[in-house]
Structures are given as structure tokens and as C-alpha cells.
Design a protein around this motif. Structure first.
Motif, PDB file in Angstrom:
ATOM      1  N   THR A 172      49.961  61.220 -19.183  1.00 16.88           N
ATOM      2  CA  THR A 172      49.577  62.609 -18.957  1.00 16.88           C
ATOM      3  C   THR A 172      48.057  62.743 -18.972  1.00 16.88           C
ATOM      4  N   PRO A 173      47.458  63.327 -17.938  1.00 14.65           N
ATOM      5  CA  PRO A 173      45.999  63.538 -17.927  1.00 14.65           C
ATOM      6  C   PRO A 173      45.562  64.426 -19.089  1.00 14.65           C
ATOM      7  N   PHE A 174      44.295  64.315 -19.456  1.00 15.56           N
ATOM      8  CA  PHE A 174      43.752  65.119 -20.546  1.00 15.56           C
ATOM      9  C   PHE A 174      42.382  65.654 -20.133  1.00 15.56           C
ATOM     10  N   LYS A 175      41.939  66.696 -20.813  1.00 12.08           N
ATOM     11  CA  LYS A 175      40.636  67.290 -20.520  1.00 12.08           C
ATOM     12  C   LYS A 175      39.552  66.534 -21.287  1.00 12.08           C
ATOM     13  N   VAL A 176      38.427  66.319 -20.628  1.00 14.29           N
ATOM     14  CA  VAL A 176      37.330  65.601 -21.262  1.00 14.29           C
ATOM     15  C   VAL A 176      36.015  66.328 -20.996  1.00 14.29           C
ATOM     16  N   SER A 177      35.155  66.327 -22.013  1.00 17.01           N
ATOM     17  CA  SER A 177      33.800  66.845 -21.878  1.00 17.01           C
ATOM     18  C   SER A 177      32.844  65.739 -22.310  1.00 17.01           C
ATOM     19  N   ILE A 178      31.990  65.309 -21.402  1.00 18.67           N
ATOM     20  CA  ILE A 178      31.045  64.224 -21.675  1.00 18.67           C
ATOM     21  C   ILE A 178      29.631  64.730 -21.450  1.00 18.67           C
ATOM     22  N   LYS A 179      28.792  64.537 -22.459  1.00 18.87           N
ATOM     23  CA  LYS A 179      27.402  64.949 -22.349  1.00 18.87           C
ATOM     24  C   LYS A 179      26.480  63.768 -22.613  1.00 18.87           C
ATOM     25  N   SER A 180      25.502  63.589 -21.730  1.00 13.00           N
ATOM     26  CA  SER A 180      24.460  62.576 -21.899  1.00 13.00           C
ATOM     27  C   SER A 180      23.206  63.089 -21.226  1.00 13.00           C
TER      28      SER A 180
END
Length: 292
Positions: A172-180
Motif C-alpha cells: 500500500t502506498p504511503f504519504k511522504v514529506s522530504i525536506k533538504s
């Protein structure tokens, strides 16, 4: 390097190192003034004890598979004064040994140790854990869990990729938040994998061009689980030329934060290491290693 400690896991891989401990110690004793052997199969030996012992030696030798190397690195990485590290491969994939051009035959690897050729390499830190090859969440973790010990020992490194194909359509896909500093990504994905080394499961699958001393990670996000994606992995197609490929996002950075919804189990070098969220950073030239 005058004092060496051999940390050996005789149960690694398909028992590749069983029966070799005496021979390994004999060869090492001929090259070092002091050699101590520790059996990592002893349940009383943990990372704290390894860290305490390591501070007494110039060279720590991890003899076993990627899990063994991962444990040893997590023991010595936090030390202010870290001994040099050598690897005697004894596992299924031996990813980081391959990265360092270490011979896959344990006795040949010992001969390379005698040459004392070293290189300072980067490692990754994720929260309070460390990794050499990769940090991952999503499908990569599902794959590691789906490969049972019997299958892994029977078909070796191919088991990881069979596991990946078997997991297609079930994840199942999931939500991701990536900050750099380079990117801010908000998306729905099936996998995030961050590479320090080039090898995963014994082949140059995700990061064939990665270097372990440039202070940077390669970050790959895969947005959909499909047979085509799995085939790309199997064929080592995920290179810098896939930046604009459908369903794949890549970028390079040295520090990033990752949040997910829901929280995801973290896989570091094939070992379970907690759950997201995570702060991940590169530690440039953090460990001095014996190279081939």
C-alpha cells in the motif's frame, strides 16, 4: 596497526565461516602483535560490549555478513576515537565488502588485510542508528521481511529480488514529506531508498555510480509498485539517467528529514532500525577501512 580484534559470526550466510576461525586467527597472529577473537553468536555479546572492546585495539575485523558488519559499525561509529575497520565476507550478499573491493573468499580477504591499504569513507546516520549501504522504507522493508532464512540460504542474493517481485501489488502506498536543502517533496510513494554505497543484495541495483567518500547520498523515490519497476531494479536501470523517468524521483543531498503517514518501519543495510520520522545525515570520512 599492531593490535587486532576478530569479531566473527559463524552463523552468517550459509555457514561460510564455520570451521575457519582457527585458521583466521592463526593467519592474523602471524601479522599482528596481538589478536583477540570474539564469537558474535554468543548472545551475551552486544553492541555495548563490542564498543568497549574496540577501544583497546587498532583494527576491528568484522567477519560475517552485512548484518554483522552493520552491528559492528553501529558499535564503533559513536566512539570519539574509532579503530580502523576490516571486513572478512561470510554472508549472502556481502554488499559493503564488494564496495571496498574485498575478495569474497574469506582467506583471500585476510591477505588483503595484511596489505594495510586504507581509505576514509562516509557513513550515514539516521536518528541514533548508522548505515553503510542504504536506508530505506516501504517496499524495500517489505522485501527484506518476505525473504525467509531458508530461501535466502538456498538461492542467495537472488532471494531479495524474488521477494521484491512477490511483493508487487501487495504493498500500500504511503504519504511522504522530504525536506533538504535541494528539495521539498510531498508525495505518495511505495518506497524511499537512500544510498551511501553502490550495492544492494549483491548487485549494483539502485546506485551504480555512488561513491562512499563524496559526502553525499543518492535519494530515490518510487511512486508506484509495478513489474516494470521491479524489472528496472533487477536490471540495474536506476541510474542518474532515470531522473525524469515516470514514477521515479531522484536527487542528491547530505542531510534530509523524512516524515510519513502512517509511520514506516526503517531498514538500514537490511536490518530493522525503528520507525519514521527520521533525520538522516552523511558523516564524511567517518571511518578508516581496509580496502582491496
Amino acid at each position: 596497526m599492531e593490535k587486532a580484534i576478530l569479531l566473527i559470526n559463524p552463523n552468517a550466510g550459509q555457514g561460510k565461516l564455520k570451521g575457519l576461525a582457527t585458521e583466521l586467527v592463526a593467519r592474523l597472529t602471524a601479522a599482528f602483535k596481538e589478536v583477540k577473537q570474539i564469537n558474535l553468536a554468543d548472545p551475551q555479546v552486544d553492541r555495548t560490549q563490542i564498543a568497549e572492546l574496540a577501544q583497546e585495539f587498532d583494527l576491528v575485523i568484522a567477519a560475517g555478513g552485512d548484518g554483522t558488519v552493520h552491528s559492528v559499525v553501529n558499535a564503533i561509529a559513536p566512539l570519539e576515537e574509532r579503530p580502523a575497520l576490516a571486513i572478512i565476507p561470510g554472508g549472502t550478499a556481502n554488499d559493503f565488502a564488494r564496495q571496498l573491493n574485498i575478495a569474497q573468499d574469506p582467506l583471500d580477504a585476510v591477505e588483503q588485510i595484511f596489505a594495510r591499504k586504507t581509505e576514509w569513507i562516509d557513513i550515514g546516520q539516521a536518528n541514533t542508528s548508522y548505515f553503510l549501504n542504504f536506508w530505506g522504507i516501504g517496499l524495500i522493508t517489505e522485501t527484506s521481511q518476505s525473504v525467509d532464512t531458508t530461501n535466502k540460504q538456498t538461492v542467495g542474493k537472488l532471494a531479495y529480488y524474488l521477494g521484491a517481485v512477490q511483493s508487487i501489488g501487495k504493498f500500500t502506498p504511503f504519504k511522504v514529506s522530504i525536506k533538504s536543502e535541494q528539495s521539498h517533496i510531498e508525495d505518495e510513494v511505495v518506497m524511499v531508498i537512500i544510498g551511501n554505497g553502490s550495492y544492494t543484495g549483491g548487485i549494483r541495483a539502485f546506485f551504480p555510480e555512488n561513491k562512499i567518500n563524496d559526502g553525499l547520498f543518492e535519494v530515490v523515490l518510487i511512486k508506484e509498485a509495478s513489474i516494470q519497476t521491479a524489472w528496472s531494479i533487477l536490471q540495474a536501470k536506476l541510474t542518474k539517467t532515470t531522473e525524469n523517468s515516470k514514477g521515479i524521483i531522484t536527487f542528491r543531498t547530505n542531510t534530509l528529514t523524512i516524515n510519513t503517514e502512517p509511520n514506516q518501519q526503517i531498514d538500514c543495510d537490511g536490518e530493522a532500525e525503528g520507525h519514521t520520522p527520521a533525520l538522516i545525515k552523511a558523516l564524511p570520512k567517518h571511518i578508516n577501512v581496509i580496502v582491496g
